[in-house]
Design a protein around this motif. Structure first.
Motif, PDB file in Angstrom:
ATOM      1  N   TYR A  55       8.548   2.986   4.683  1.00 10.36           N
ATOM      2  CA  TYR A  55       9.282   2.127   4.949  1.00 10.36           C
ATOM      3  C   TYR A  55      10.398   2.168   3.364  1.00 10.36           C
ATOM      4  O   TYR A  55       9.424   1.329   2.650  1.00 10.36           O
ATOM      5  CB  TYR A  55       9.679   0.345   4.642  1.00 10.36           C
ATOM      6  CG  TYR A  55      10.261  -0.440   5.099  1.00 10.36           C
ATOM      7  CD1 TYR A  55      11.197  -0.512   6.685  1.00 10.36           C
ATOM      8  CD2 TYR A  55      11.089  -1.696   4.375  1.00 10.36           C
ATOM      9  CE1 TYR A  55      12.633  -1.297   6.751  1.00 10.36           C
ATOM     10  CE2 TYR A  55      12.462  -1.737   4.268  1.00 10.36           C
ATOM     11  CZ  TYR A  55      12.711  -2.074   5.154  1.00 10.36           C
ATOM     12  OH  TYR A  55      14.415  -2.469   5.612  1.00 10.36           O
ATOM     13  N   ASN A  56      11.485   2.580   3.249  1.00  8.59           N
ATOM     14  CA  ASN A  56      12.077   3.202   2.181  1.00  8.59           C
ATOM     15  C   ASN A  56      10.976   3.693   0.762  1.00  8.59           C
ATOM     16  O   ASN A  56      11.294   3.666  -0.292  1.00  8.59           O
ATOM     17  CB  ASN A  56      12.897   2.262   1.624  1.00  8.59           C
ATOM     18  CG  ASN A  56      13.451   1.317   2.763  1.00  8.59           C
ATOM     19  OD1 ASN A  56      14.282   1.561   3.684  1.00  8.59           O
ATOM     20  ND2 ASN A  56      14.147  -0.003   2.307  1.00  8.59           N
ATOM     21  N   GLY A  57       9.953   4.870   1.959  1.00  7.40           N
ATOM     22  CA  GLY A  57       9.232   5.345   0.987  1.00  7.40           C
ATOM     23  C   GLY A  57       7.436   4.409   0.443  1.00  7.40           C
ATOM     24  O   GLY A  57       7.048   5.098   0.044  1.00  7.40           O
ATOM     25  N   GLN A  58       7.585   3.150   0.413  1.00  9.21           N
ATOM     26  CA  GLN A  58       6.803   2.225   0.707  1.00  9.21           C
ATOM     27  C   GLN A  58       5.503   2.355   1.958  1.00  9.21           C
ATOM     28  O   GLN A  58       6.391   1.942   3.259  1.00  9.21           O
ATOM     29  CB  GLN A  58       7.570   0.826   0.058  1.00  9.21           C
ATOM     30  CG  GLN A  58       8.075   1.062  -0.803  1.00  9.21           C
ATOM     31  CD  GLN A  58       7.654   1.904  -1.859  1.00  9.21           C
ATOM     32  OE1 GLN A  58       6.707   1.444  -2.920  1.00  9.21           O
ATOM     33  NE2 GLN A  58       8.603   2.359  -3.192  1.00  9.21           N
TER      34      GLN A  58
ATOM     35  N   ARG B 105       3.668  -0.013   7.037  1.00 10.47           N
ATOM     36  CA  ARG B 105       5.049   0.923   6.074  1.00 10.47           C
ATOM     37  C   ARG B 105       4.486  -1.115   5.607  1.00 10.47           C
ATOM     38  O   ARG B 105       4.081  -1.771   6.151  1.00 10.47           O
ATOM     39  CB  ARG B 105       5.937   0.729   7.305  1.00 10.47           C
ATOM     40  CG  ARG B 105       6.340   1.046   8.553  1.00 10.47           C
ATOM     41  CD  ARG B 105       7.440   0.833   8.932  1.00 10.47           C
ATOM     42  NE  ARG B 105       6.954   2.184  10.128  1.00 10.47           N
ATOM     43  CZ  ARG B 105       8.607   2.659  10.393  1.00 10.47           C
ATOM     44  NH1 ARG B 105       9.087   1.622  11.341  1.00 10.47           N
ATOM     45  NH2 ARG B 105       8.452   3.686  11.765  1.00 10.47           N
ATOM     46  N   LYS B 106       5.372  -0.918   4.435  1.00 11.27           N
ATOM     47  CA  LYS B 106       5.510  -1.835   3.270  1.00 11.27           C
ATOM     48  C   LYS B 106       6.862  -2.269   3.008  1.00 11.27           C
ATOM     49  O   LYS B 106       7.706  -1.728   2.669  1.00 11.27           O
ATOM     50  CB  LYS B 106       4.567  -1.088   2.402  1.00 11.27           C
ATOM     51  CG  LYS B 106       4.812  -2.405   1.154  1.00 11.27           C
ATOM     52  CD  LYS B 106       3.771  -2.488  -0.323  1.00 11.27           C
ATOM     53  CE  LYS B 106       3.757  -3.538  -1.231  1.00 11.27           C
ATOM     54  NZ  LYS B 106       3.194  -2.691  -2.395  1.00 11.27           N
ATOM     55  N   TYR B 107       7.229  -4.050   3.641  1.00 10.80           N
ATOM     56  CA  TYR B 107       8.422  -4.379   3.657  1.00 10.80           C
ATOM     57  C   TYR B 107       8.480  -5.662   2.121  1.00 10.80           C
ATOM     58  O   TYR B 107       7.441  -5.383   1.551  1.00 10.80           O
ATOM     59  CB  TYR B 107       8.489  -5.013   4.731  1.00 10.80           C
ATOM     60  CG  TYR B 107       8.440  -4.060   6.034  1.00 10.80           C
ATOM     61  CD1 TYR B 107       9.437  -3.692   6.675  1.00 10.80           C
ATOM     62  CD2 TYR B 107       7.297  -4.453   6.646  1.00 10.80           C
ATOM     63  CE1 TYR B 107       9.327  -3.047   7.479  1.00 10.80           C
ATOM     64  CE2 TYR B 107       6.772  -3.562   7.628  1.00 10.80           C
ATOM     65  CZ  TYR B 107       7.875  -2.599   8.304  1.00 10.80           C
ATOM     66  OH  TYR B 107       7.728  -2.094   9.112  1.00 10.80           O
ATOM     67  N   PRO B 108       9.967  -5.468   1.734  1.00  8.96           N
ATOM     68  CA  PRO B 108       9.919  -6.950   0.798  1.00  8.96           C
ATOM     69  C   PRO B 108       9.272  -7.566   1.119  1.00  8.96           C
ATOM     70  O   PRO B 108       9.559  -9.124   0.338  1.00  8.96           O
ATOM     71  CB  PRO B 108      11.209  -5.794   0.580  1.00  8.96           C
ATOM     72  CG  PRO B 108      12.052  -4.851   1.119  1.00  8.96           C
ATOM     73  CD  PRO B 108      10.866  -5.042   2.178  1.00  8.96           C
ATOM     74  N   SER B 109      10.190  -8.490   2.531  1.00 10.99           N
ATOM     75  CA  SER B 109       9.650  -9.822   3.298  1.00 10.99           C
ATOM     76  C   SER B 109       9.530  -9.585   5.148  1.00 10.99           C
ATOM     77  O   SER B 109       9.712  -8.925   4.618  1.00 10.99           O
ATOM     78  CB  SER B 109      11.188 -10.163   2.541  1.00 10.99           C
ATOM     79  OG  SER B 109      12.210 -10.269   3.439  1.00 10.99           O
ATOM     80  N   TRP B 110       9.327 -10.687   4.967  1.00 10.38           N
ATOM     81  CA  TRP B 110       9.118 -10.499   6.703  1.00 10.38           C
ATOM     82  C   TRP B 110      10.336 -10.376   7.037  1.00 10.38           C
ATOM     83  O   TRP B 110       9.731  -9.878   8.425  1.00 10.38           O
ATOM     84  CB  TRP B 110       8.397 -12.166   6.743  1.00 10.38           C
ATOM     85  CG  TRP B 110       6.914 -13.143   6.816  1.00 10.38           C
ATOM     86  CD1 TRP B 110       6.039 -11.576   5.760  1.00 10.38           C
ATOM     87  CD2 TRP B 110       6.095 -13.716   7.144  1.00 10.38           C
ATOM     88  NE1 TRP B 110       4.914 -12.662   5.744  1.00 10.38           N
ATOM     89  CE2 TRP B 110       4.728 -12.816   6.295  1.00 10.38           C
ATOM     90  CE3 TRP B 110       6.142 -14.232   7.880  1.00 10.38           C
ATOM     91  CZ2 TRP B 110       3.810 -14.635   6.190  1.00 10.38           C
ATOM     92  CZ3 TRP B 110       5.566 -15.677   7.921  1.00 10.38           C
ATOM     93  CH2 TRP B 110       3.948 -15.501   7.062  1.00 10.38           C
TER      94      TRP B 110
END
Length: 274
Positions: free
Chosen positions: A58-61, A84-89
């Motif tokens: 997710y956005n390269g993360q 995928r790694k996200y900034p928040s839920w």
């Protein structure tokens, strides 16, 4: 267990907000999050805010973790995969919905049956064999939804036709409860067009577009819920932030949709849509 109630309370508002924008059943979103994240306690969720076990980046993360897969040849087995790694839920839920709407590169209509499902049981069945390889996946989702009454977040009591609901007293939203809105929801049927629905409900089509984040007015999907706003006459003492509690939109979005240049100044006697 307290942590389960806390998890549902925390994710329910995000799922309902997502349902209002996309029509994806909140009960399915919550049940999948419970199942895939172990009530928000999985290593993947803790490290990457990934509630649904979605692979890729997710956005390269991304993070790399072991995961159990099912196949007829091997049965249950463990493989290492990127998730995928996200900034928040919130981003995790939104990305999960985009997956339903856009499908995957090799099948854009993979999750179309989920979007068109009439209820959570149909949606759960449509996810088995597409979203997850677990042969008991659908029944696990259904059991969670029914055990914890997650279907209450699907707005079941809202009208499923053009019949308008009887006015209900407005109450302040509390954590974990589905909000009470000034408008109502309509389940889109095959053959419906946005212009016809705007005429039927006596609501300008631009407001149906604005409240439902519809970019293409010529493309609406049968089975999804359409929020139908209702006109409200501003009273002395009203503020837009207070009125936003009776709408699926926040006060800045209400201002934009209603063409209000200054959201901190509204005029008594004027009409807006909520």
């Amino acid at each position: 267990m307290p942590y389960r109630k806390e998890f549902i309370s925390k994710i329910a508002n995000l799922a309902v907000e997502n349902r209002n924008k996309t029509g994806v059943l909140a009960s399915i979103v919550i049940a999948q999050a419970i199942l895939e994240s172990n009530w928000g306690r999985s290593q993947l969720t803790v490290q990457a805010n990934n509630l649904f076990g979605i692979k890729g980046s997710y956005n390269g993360q991304y993070v790399t973790m072991p995961t159990r897969e099912w196949s007829k040849e091997k049965g249950w087995h463990t493989v290492n995969a990127r998730f995928r790694k996200y900034p928040s839920w919130k981003e995790s839920i939104e990305d999960h919905t985009r997956l339903f709407v856009n499908g995957v590169s090799w099948n854009r209509n993979l999750y179309k049956p989920v979007l068109e499902a009439k209820n959570y049981r149909e949606a759960a069945q449509a996810l088995q064999g597409t979203y997850a390889t677990d042969p008991q996946y659908a029944q696990k989702l259904i059991n969670l939804i029914e055990s914890y009454k997650l279907h209450q977040y699907d707005n079941e009591k809202q009208p499923k036709s053009e019949t308008r609901p009887k006015p209900q007293p407005q109450t302040q939203q509390t954590s974990g409860q589905a909000p009470s809105y000034h408008g109502f929801y309509y389940t889109i049927r095959r053959g419906d067009t946005l212009s016809q629905l705007a005429q039927r409900f006596a609501v300008p089509m631009s407001f149906l577009q604005g409240f439902n984040d519809i970019k293409n007015p010529n493309l609406i999907i049968a089975g999804r819920q359409l929020y139908v706003p209702k006109s409200y006459t501003i009273k002395p003492g009203d503020t837009l932030s207070q009125l936003a509690r009776r709408s699926p939109k926040n006060y800045r979005e209400l201002a934009r949709i209603n063409g209000i240049s200054n959201p901190d100044r509204i005029i008594a006697g004027h009409s807006i849509y909520l």
